[in-house]
Every structure is written in C-alpha cells, then in structure tokens.
Write a protein that holds these residues in place. Sequence first.
Motif, short mmCIF file in Angstrom:
data_model
loop_
_atom_site.label_atom_id
_atom_site.label_comp_id
_atom_site.label_asym_id
_atom_site.label_seq_id
_atom_site.Cartn_x
_atom_site.Cartn_y
_atom_site.Cartn_z
N SER A 182 0.84 -1.20 0.00
CA SER A 182 0.00 0.00 0.00
C SER A 182 0.87 1.25 0.00
O SER A 182 0.42 2.32 -0.39
N ASN B 108 -0.38 5.04 12.56
CA ASN B 108 0.94 4.50 12.83
C ASN B 108 1.83 5.70 13.16
O ASN B 108 1.89 6.61 12.35
N ASP C 266 -6.05 5.78 5.07
CA ASP C 266 -5.05 4.70 5.09
C ASP C 266 -5.44 3.74 6.20
O ASP C 266 -5.25 4.02 7.38
N TYR D 110 -4.15 -0.98 9.07
CA TYR D 110 -4.38 -1.80 10.27
C TYR D 110 -5.87 -1.97 10.56
O TYR D 110 -6.25 -2.32 11.67
N THR E 181 -4.00 -3.06 2.73
CA THR E 181 -2.81 -3.85 2.44
C THR E 181 -2.98 -5.31 2.81
O THR E 181 -3.78 -5.63 3.70
N SER F 203 -0.29 -6.77 3.85
CA SER F 203 0.95 -6.98 4.62
C SER F 203 0.74 -7.28 6.09
O SER F 203 1.60 -7.88 6.73
N ARG G 239 4.56 -7.93 -0.98
CA ARG G 239 4.33 -6.59 -1.50
C ARG G 239 3.09 -6.46 -2.37
O ARG G 239 3.17 -6.42 -3.61
C1 LIG Z 1 -0.10 3.30 7.97
C2 LIG Z 1 0.60 2.45 6.97
N1 LIG Z 1 0.25 2.54 5.71
C3 LIG Z 1 0.84 1.81 4.78
C4 LIG Z 1 1.86 0.93 5.10
C5 LIG Z 1 2.51 0.21 4.00
O1 LIG Z 1 2.41 -1.15 4.06
P1 LIG Z 1 2.67 -2.03 2.78
O2 LIG Z 1 3.42 -1.22 1.79
O3 LIG Z 1 3.44 -3.19 3.27
O4 LIG Z 1 1.31 -2.39 2.27
C6 LIG Z 1 2.27 0.81 6.41
C7 LIG Z 1 3.36 -0.09 6.76
O5 LIG Z 1 3.92 -0.11 7.81
C8 LIG Z 1 1.63 1.60 7.38
O6 LIG Z 1 1.98 1.55 8.65
#
Ligand SMILES: Cc1ncc(COP(=O)(O)O)c(C=O)c1O
Length: 360
Positions: A91, A164, A191, A194, A221, A223, A232
């Motif tokens: 993401s 975050n 965003d 989480y 995401t 992830s 990814r």
């Molecule tokens: C708030 C937030 N957005 C996006 C991401 C990006 O994650 P990814 O590129 O692995 O999807 C992170 C990763 O730590 C994140 O904390």
Amino acid sequence: MSETSPKLRAELEGIPTYKPGKPAAAVDGPVAYKLSSNENPYPPLPGVLESVTSAAGAFNRYPDMACTGLMNELADRFGVPLTHLATGTGSVGVAQQLVQATSGPGDEVIYAWRSFEAYPIITRISGATDVQVPLTPGDVHDLDAMAGAITDRTRLIFVCNPNNPTGTVVRRAELERFLDRVPSDVLVVLDEAYGEFVRDAEVPDGVELYRERPNVCVLRTFSKAYGLAGLRVGFAIAHEPVAAALRKTAVPFGVSQLAQDAAVASLRAEDELFGRVGALVSERARVVETLRGQGWTIPDTQANFVWLRLGERTVDFAAACERAGVVVRPFAGDGVRVTVGETEANDIFLKAAEGFRKEL
Ligand SMILES: Cc1ncc(COP(=O)(O)O)c(C=O)c1O
C-alpha cells in the motif's frame, strides 16, 4: 573527462531514506524477536504457501499486469466495481501513486504528525510540499486543525486510521464532520493498513464512507492482517477518475504473480486469518493492560502495536529491549512503537518494560 556527477533533483537533498524496522539479528545475546515492523508473527498458512510455490514455477514470465484474478476477488469481497480498484507494490506503493497522481511542485499534501513515516518521503519526492499537523496531546489526529490547514493548494490529505505509530483512531462522527469540510476537489486518503485490527465499533470502515464520496479513497494492504508483508501487495478503492489515475501511475508489473496468487488465496482463507487477528487483538489487550499496570501511560490502540511516548529516553528504552531480546522501533526523541507479536516475544518486552520502569 568531466569530474561532475549526474545532476539529481534538488528536492532529494532534504528527503530522508525510508528507515525499515531493525531486523532481529542476535549478536552474542538472547534469541531476538522482531517487534519493529508491525508484521504478522504467524507463518504463512499452508494453502497460501502452496499458492506461492505453484506460481513460482512460472516466474520466467511476467505477471498478469491487470491482476485480473485478484481484482475480481476484491470486487466481490468489497462489493465495488472493478473500475474502482487499483493494486500496487504494497500500500506504500499505492500511496506513492496517489501522491504522484495528484500533487507536484506548488501543491500541498496534509497529514498528521507523527504518522506513517513514508508520507513525508513520497510527498517530497513528488516535488509537493508537505503540511504536517501535530497530533493532539492525546496522540489523536487533530481533524479540526487539519481542516483548518486546507488551502487552495491542497491536493491530498492522508488520514491514517488507526494511526501508525500511535495506534489511535478517529471515529465515524468526527471523520464525517471532517469530510464534510474538505472541498470536493481535494482527495482524502483513508489509510487503513491496520483496519482489520480495529474492535471499536465507532471506527468506520472507510469503504462505507467512500461509496457516497467521490473524493475519498481507501487504502488497504495484505501486509499486516493477511501476513503477506514480504510479497508486496496493497490496493486502493476509489471512484473514477482516481482509480484510473492509479493505474496510470503504477509501476508496470509491480505486483508479482506470487503476490497476486497469495492475495487471492488469503482472501479465500479470511476466516482462518482473521482468527489469528483475533488472537493478536487479545494479546494487544494483555500487553496494554500489563503496561498500564506497570505505570506506563499508553494511548488506546486499535492496531497491532503499542506506543510509548518516552521522549528523551526513547533510545535507551529501545536499547534495553534489545538487550533483553526484542527489537522495537524507536523514533528518537519522541517515542517507541512496539508490535504485538508472539506471546514469548511480548513477554520478553513486558519484562524489559517493567525493568526499565523500575529504574526511572
Ligand atoms: C499506515 C501504513 N500505511 C501503509 C503501510 C505500507 O504497508 P505495505 O506497503 O506493506 O502495504 C504501512 C506499513 O507499515 C503503514 O503503517
């Protein structure tokens, strides 16, 4: 031969390089656990691993650039048209595409600070100006101040929910009030990296909000909750023309076939994966409660990590954790973010936090 080096863009000068969470390399110490990157501690599900190993036999070929299988699955899962979806290299890749699609020199991108550390980097790389709006004293987005920071140069606003590294959330009523104040030609990116860890019923699912609002884009995401950080793949849900612009700004073939197939398998295994998320949410409650019992002030977190505002003691605290066997994520002078991981890792962290507290 001339001695000058290639000319690089001046904007790059002040831009920090993205700093990943430190790996858990044990050097003459106890087994180290990595609690520094908000990863999912569970290994891949057998079925998901199987989808990746079968795709691996064909990696001499380019992946399906349109991510057809994944897009169809996402459209079904979220009840959105295919034309409202775009995938990317994590993401963070999609977030960068969003900035590139909306903002260049002279334009402004607003986000809370402290928040996800990629926001300043991707904004400045685009040549745009970032406008950082401090979190409230309770470490929550100050949506009034963010609305007040909008100018006629504003092109994009990130709202990181949960945030975050603080884990704090904005709730439905305040977010809707904020969205009502944002001009319709400014893109708001929710965003929700989480989002699957949220248990507060007052926190909206961005997908509900995007439906009636053409200037809202939801970023998700694979992830975190889905455990595919190493592959990814992330995606956005947005109206046209935003989703179409994302397809233009994508790096061609940026999502590997392994990632696409694993993402499809993960969506089909959601029940099992969300069971793991539930276990992490219970661990989160235990970690927060224990820390508070030790005397720490911890903001309420709805993500898979906790935030300790340690100020000047940040780096010392991270070092103490590392000596005990867990690697955490310090933001020097500000605080430490600690991922909720395996029970053993959380126990080591809690013990280190208790020891540090007693020394204060
Ligand atoms: C708030 C937030 N957005 C996006 C991401 C990006 O994650 P990814 O590129 O692995 O999807 C992170 C990763 O730590 C994140 O904390």
